[in-house]
Write a protein that holds these residues in place. Sequence first.
Motif, PDB file in Angstrom:
ATOM      1  N   ASP A 165       0.975  -1.400  -0.625  1.00  0.00           N
ATOM      2  CA  ASP A 165       0.134   0.375  -0.241  1.00  0.00           C
ATOM      3  C   ASP A 165       0.627   1.350   0.029  1.00  0.00           C
ATOM      4  O   ASP A 165       1.409   1.675   0.561  1.00  0.00           O
ATOM      5  CB  ASP A 165      -1.152  -0.061   1.251  1.00  0.00           C
ATOM      6  CG  ASP A 165      -2.005   1.307   1.569  1.00  0.00           C
ATOM      7  OD1 ASP A 165      -1.381   2.532   1.204  1.00  0.00           O
ATOM      8  OD2 ASP A 165      -2.986   0.937   1.574  1.00  0.00           O
ATOM      9  N   GLY A 166       1.169   2.195  -0.799  1.00  0.00           N
ATOM     10  CA  GLY A 166       1.936   2.850  -1.138  1.00  0.00           C
ATOM     11  C   GLY A 166       1.150   4.254  -0.381  1.00  0.00           C
ATOM     12  O   GLY A 166       3.027   5.085  -0.594  1.00  0.00           O
ATOM     13  N   THR A 167       0.398   3.988  -0.415  1.00  0.00           N
ATOM     14  CA  THR A 167       0.059   5.228   0.224  1.00  0.00           C
ATOM     15  C   THR A 167       0.788   6.351   1.364  1.00  0.00           C
ATOM     16  O   THR A 167       1.204   7.322   1.313  1.00  0.00           O
ATOM     17  CB  THR A 167      -1.434   5.533   1.360  1.00  0.00           C
ATOM     18  OG1 THR A 167      -2.102   4.653   0.547  1.00  0.00           O
ATOM     19  CG2 THR A 167      -2.014   6.395   1.354  1.00  0.00           C
ATOM     20  N   GLY A 183      14.085   0.814   0.837  1.00  0.00           N
ATOM     21  CA  GLY A 183      14.601   1.071   1.756  1.00  0.00           C
ATOM     22  C   GLY A 183      13.891   0.706   3.015  1.00  0.00           C
ATOM     23  O   GLY A 183      14.639  -0.024   4.024  1.00  0.00           O
ATOM     24  N   THR A 184      12.607   0.014   3.237  1.00  0.00           N
ATOM     25  CA  THR A 184      11.727  -0.514   4.622  1.00  0.00           C
ATOM     26  C   THR A 184      12.139  -1.892   4.217  1.00  0.00           C
ATOM     27  O   THR A 184      12.243  -2.702   4.954  1.00  0.00           O
ATOM     28  CB  THR A 184      10.662  -1.032   3.557  1.00  0.00           C
ATOM     29  OG1 THR A 184      10.182   1.081   4.124  1.00  0.00           O
ATOM     30  CG2 THR A 184       9.081  -1.332   4.873  1.00  0.00           C
ATOM     31  N   LEU A 185      12.518  -2.647   2.708  1.00  0.00           N
ATOM     32  CA  LEU A 185      13.073  -4.308   2.442  1.00  0.00           C
ATOM     33  C   LEU A 185      14.342  -4.190   2.682  1.00  0.00           C
ATOM     34  O   LEU A 185      14.613  -5.894   3.625  1.00  0.00           O
ATOM     35  CB  LEU A 185      12.253  -4.592   1.415  1.00  0.00           C
ATOM     36  CG  LEU A 185      11.365  -4.770   1.027  1.00  0.00           C
ATOM     37  CD1 LEU A 185      11.208  -4.775  -0.827  1.00  0.00           C
ATOM     38  CD2 LEU A 185      10.108  -5.584   1.414  1.00  0.00           C
ATOM     39  N   GLU A 186      14.778  -3.140   2.607  1.00  0.00           N
ATOM     40  CA  GLU A 186      15.823  -3.300   2.978  1.00  0.00           C
ATOM     41  C   GLU A 186      16.991  -3.469   4.873  1.00  0.00           C
ATOM     42  O   GLU A 186      17.402  -4.121   4.847  1.00  0.00           O
ATOM     43  CB  GLU A 186      17.182  -2.218   2.313  1.00  0.00           C
ATOM     44  CG  GLU A 186      17.564  -2.614   1.435  1.00  0.00           C
ATOM     45  CD  GLU A 186      17.826  -1.096  -0.166  1.00  0.00           C
ATOM     46  OE1 GLU A 186      18.561  -1.359  -1.050  1.00  0.00           O
ATOM     47  OE2 GLU A 186      18.386   0.131   0.069  1.00  0.00           O
ATOM     48  N   GLU A 187      16.106  -2.233   5.508  1.00  0.00           N
ATOM     49  CA  GLU A 187      15.674  -2.879   6.744  1.00  0.00           C
ATOM     50  C   GLU A 187      15.741  -3.934   7.351  1.00  0.00           C
ATOM     51  O   GLU A 187      15.498  -4.667   8.065  1.00  0.00           O
ATOM     52  CB  GLU A 187      14.958  -1.480   7.628  1.00  0.00           C
ATOM     53  CG  GLU A 187      15.605  -0.630   7.519  1.00  0.00           C
ATOM     54  CD  GLU A 187      14.766   0.677   7.957  1.00  0.00           C
ATOM     55  OE1 GLU A 187      13.703   0.698   8.551  1.00  0.00           O
ATOM     56  OE2 GLU A 187      14.872   1.572   7.215  1.00  0.00           O
ATOM     57  N   ALA A 188      14.782  -4.699   6.837  1.00  0.00           N
ATOM     58  CA  ALA A 188      13.952  -6.250   7.055  1.00  0.00           C
ATOM     59  C   ALA A 188      14.751  -6.919   7.153  1.00  0.00           C
ATOM     60  O   ALA A 188      15.295  -7.708   7.888  1.00  0.00           O
ATOM     61  CB  ALA A 188      12.737  -5.897   6.048  1.00  0.00           C
ATOM     62  N   ILE A 189      15.349  -7.012   5.433  1.00  0.00           N
ATOM     63  CA  ILE A 189      16.149  -7.588   5.452  1.00  0.00           C
ATOM     64  C   ILE A 189      17.739  -8.274   6.174  1.00  0.00           C
ATOM     65  O   ILE A 189      18.082  -8.862   6.855  1.00  0.00           O
ATOM     66  CB  ILE A 189      17.125  -7.990   3.852  1.00  0.00           C
ATOM     67  CG1 ILE A 189      15.375  -8.573   3.250  1.00  0.00           C
ATOM     68  CG2 ILE A 189      18.353  -8.674   3.453  1.00  0.00           C
ATOM     69  CD1 ILE A 189      15.723  -7.802   1.667  1.00  0.00           C
ATOM     70  N   GLU A 190      18.084  -6.763   6.410  1.00  0.00           N
ATOM     71  CA  GLU A 190      18.870  -6.384   7.632  1.00  0.00           C
ATOM     72  C   GLU A 190      18.928  -6.487   8.887  1.00  0.00           C
ATOM     73  O   GLU A 190      20.046  -7.464   9.320  1.00  0.00           O
ATOM     74  CB  GLU A 190      20.193  -5.085   7.551  1.00  0.00           C
ATOM     75  CG  GLU A 190      20.672  -4.831   8.221  1.00  0.00           C
ATOM     76  CD  GLU A 190      21.470  -3.469   8.038  1.00  0.00           C
ATOM     77  OE1 GLU A 190      20.847  -2.880   6.901  1.00  0.00           O
ATOM     78  OE2 GLU A 190      22.518  -3.377   8.480  1.00  0.00           O
ATOM     79  N   ARG A 191      17.279  -6.943   9.605  1.00  0.00           N
ATOM     80  CA  ARG A 191      17.387  -7.492  10.627  1.00  0.00           C
ATOM     81  C   ARG A 191      17.608  -8.874  10.430  1.00  0.00           C
ATOM     82  O   ARG A 191      17.574  -9.039  12.153  1.00  0.00           O
ATOM     83  CB  ARG A 191      15.503  -6.303  10.445  1.00  0.00           C
ATOM     84  CG  ARG A 191      15.393  -5.293  11.533  1.00  0.00           C
ATOM     85  CD  ARG A 191      14.658  -4.822  12.508  1.00  0.00           C
ATOM     86  NE  ARG A 191      13.639  -5.897  13.285  1.00  0.00           N
ATOM     87  CZ  ARG A 191      12.731  -5.253  13.867  1.00  0.00           C
ATOM     88  NH1 ARG A 191      11.231  -4.964  12.857  1.00  0.00           N
ATOM     89  NH2 ARG A 191      11.752  -6.467  14.903  1.00  0.00           N
ATOM     90  N   LEU A 207      10.394 -12.595   7.086  1.00  0.00           N
ATOM     91  CA  LEU A 207      10.417 -11.001   7.040  1.00  0.00           C
ATOM     92  C   LEU A 207       9.022 -10.479   6.258  1.00  0.00           C
ATOM     93  O   LEU A 207       8.492  -8.911   7.032  1.00  0.00           O
ATOM     94  CB  LEU A 207      10.423 -10.763   4.688  1.00  0.00           C
ATOM     95  CG  LEU A 207      11.927 -11.102   4.193  1.00  0.00           C
ATOM     96  CD1 LEU A 207      11.962 -10.606   2.863  1.00  0.00           C
ATOM     97  CD2 LEU A 207      12.959  -9.240   4.847  1.00  0.00           C
ATOM     98  N   ASN A 208       7.839 -11.131   6.766  1.00  0.00           N
ATOM     99  CA  ASN A 208       6.448 -10.493   7.134  1.00  0.00           C
ATOM    100  C   ASN A 208       6.467 -10.236   8.516  1.00  0.00           C
ATOM    101  O   ASN A 208       5.675  -9.538   8.896  1.00  0.00           O
ATOM    102  CB  ASN A 208       5.378 -11.911   6.293  1.00  0.00           C
ATOM    103  CG  ASN A 208       5.273 -11.898   5.152  1.00  0.00           C
ATOM    104  OD1 ASN A 208       5.685 -10.194   4.452  1.00  0.00           O
ATOM    105  ND2 ASN A 208       4.850 -12.820   4.089  1.00  0.00           N
ATOM    106  N   ALA A 209       6.968 -11.444   8.960  1.00  0.00           N
ATOM    107  CA  ALA A 209       6.931 -11.129  10.884  1.00  0.00           C
ATOM    108  C   ALA A 209       7.992  -9.595  10.816  1.00  0.00           C
ATOM    109  O   ALA A 209       7.154  -9.532  12.023  1.00  0.00           O
ATOM    110  CB  ALA A 209       8.118 -12.074  11.287  1.00  0.00           C
ATOM    111  N   VAL A 258       3.366  -3.578   3.684  1.00  0.00           N
ATOM    112  CA  VAL A 258       3.979  -4.404   2.756  1.00  0.00           C
ATOM    113  C   VAL A 258       4.302  -5.794   3.056  1.00  0.00           C
ATOM    114  O   VAL A 258       3.813  -6.264   4.458  1.00  0.00           O
ATOM    115  CB  VAL A 258       5.475  -3.262   3.019  1.00  0.00           C
ATOM    116  CG1 VAL A 258       6.882  -4.013   1.686  1.00  0.00           C
ATOM    117  CG2 VAL A 258       5.594  -2.125   2.381  1.00  0.00           C
ATOM    118  N   ALA A 259       3.959  -6.598   2.788  1.00  0.00           N
ATOM    119  CA  ALA A 259       4.189  -8.253   2.590  1.00  0.00           C
ATOM    120  C   ALA A 259       4.973  -8.432   1.335  1.00  0.00           C
ATOM    121  O   ALA A 259       4.741  -8.256  -0.103  1.00  0.00           O
ATOM    122  CB  ALA A 259       2.150  -8.632   2.424  1.00  0.00           C
TER     123      ALA A 259
END
Lengths: 268, 268
Positions: free
Chosen positions: B10-12, B30-38, B80-82, B88-89
């Motif tokens: 949801d790009g809102t 950026g949101t995906l890169e942060e999640a992968i790094e976590r 990632l979904n967690a 973002v899913a």
Amino acid sequence: MIIACGIEYDGTDYHGFQRQPSSHGPTIQGTLEEAIERISSAFSVVHGAGRTDSGVHASGQVIHFHTESRLTPEVWKRALNAVLPNTVAVRWASEVPERFHARFSAQSRSYRYTVWNDSAPSALRGRYSYHYPRPLHIGLMQAACQYLMGRKDFGAFGHSPDDTNPTRPGPHHCVRTMLEARCTQQDNTALIYCDFTADAFLTGMVRRMVGTLLLVGQQRLSVAEFANIVQRAEKTHPGSAAPSHGLCLVRVDYPEKFALPSSQMSAD
Amino acid sequence: MIIACGIEYDGTDYHGFQRQPSSHGPTIQGTLEEAIERISSAFSVVHGAGRTDSGVHASGQVIHFHTESRLTPEVWKRALNAVLPNTVAVRWASEVPERFHARFSAQSRSYRYTVWNDSAPSALRGRYSYHYPRPLHIGLMQAACQYLMGRKDFGAFGHSPDDTNPTRPGPHHCVRTMLEARCTQQDNTALIYCDFTADAFLTGMVRRMVGTLLLVGQQRLSVAEFANIVQRAEKTHPGSAAPSHGLCLVRVDYPEKFALPSSQMSAD
């Protein structure tokens, strides 16, 4: 002059339909009353067909209000949409006779509960559906729905709201008539719709029915046990209420004599 | 190990797909890169098939990233979904060969632009569709779409992104191949879908095509004038870009050899 309107709302940020002390946060009724007052410079009480809970959506809520204003229904619709926030919309407006009441004239209400049944959540469906990752046996849920049909005491799934309806007094305060109850899966998708139509619903009833049906779908509760829970009509049952954001009031039906536009809309 | 994922968002509340200086606000990349790094405790660059603009949604974006982690694709999906926000899913995750690149291996992208064409707005559709209250002649819009088909210079509708693709250099920087372009109305609803599939799109191209098609639908621009605008391929034309919240990247197609799951999802 009495105006009836078909109302759609995204309930996410509202504390339900019914007006609350303002410290509780915005409500749909309060938001509509403020919009009407801005347009007519006079306060009108808004009466709704269904008092949806906090976070519940509507595509087909119906309301009415009295006004001294001489605006036509079409102008009311446009003016209200111009001042309402974009989370509340007027789909239609119609002049109705003095004897019409959005709540007491309604013959039935229809609710849809949407489940997103997939191991992965959906970012675009998430606002209007409940993500339930475990596999569900829809056939068993549908079989259990048969035991909800007809006129009976639905005390297992809720309590009667503070009922001011003079036409429905007396001891059978949890007795309602279920006209439709079914669970269906959208072809080849993760979407499951639980659709219910009844003359009226108890507070929290749809969400508790869905919570219990989800136990049947998981095979943690048999259809026979579900039937027994319905029949006992006691609140001590295993199903917790499904969350409010999956629920939507999709339609309210009135006698044909009022000639109201259909408020049903595809919730797909 | 290279992991490819189907991503929905949801790009809102995002400033588009592409990473920006953090003062600009969150981005999907950026949101995906942060999640992968976590999850992996190491930074991985995320490459996306389509660089969607600020406010644009996706049901079928595809990304890839390199990782030293030995997690299986299924575990990556769940992890990632967690940690991702619910806007973002990850719909699927798959291991892909070294030669796979989410952007450069893609054969085509498909976008859907959704118009809500009714005098009244929709509170529940409003987040993912553009409310256009004036009547539209869908037949004329569909007729105009024919002039978008095939390989041509789409300079009328956008400019080439800062293109780092070594396979597409040279002077024809606004030449793209349109494989599908159509406008359809959902039966008896106010929903109009404008669907486009091309090998690649210019920046802002779909929103400018839709803005110009809406002029055709209003009969403020003839189909012949539309054809002329396409043919001239100059940016000085009357259509403004339709707003971003009606746009969704619904699908990216790759050669069969990569055996990726279909990322298409009903946008109804």
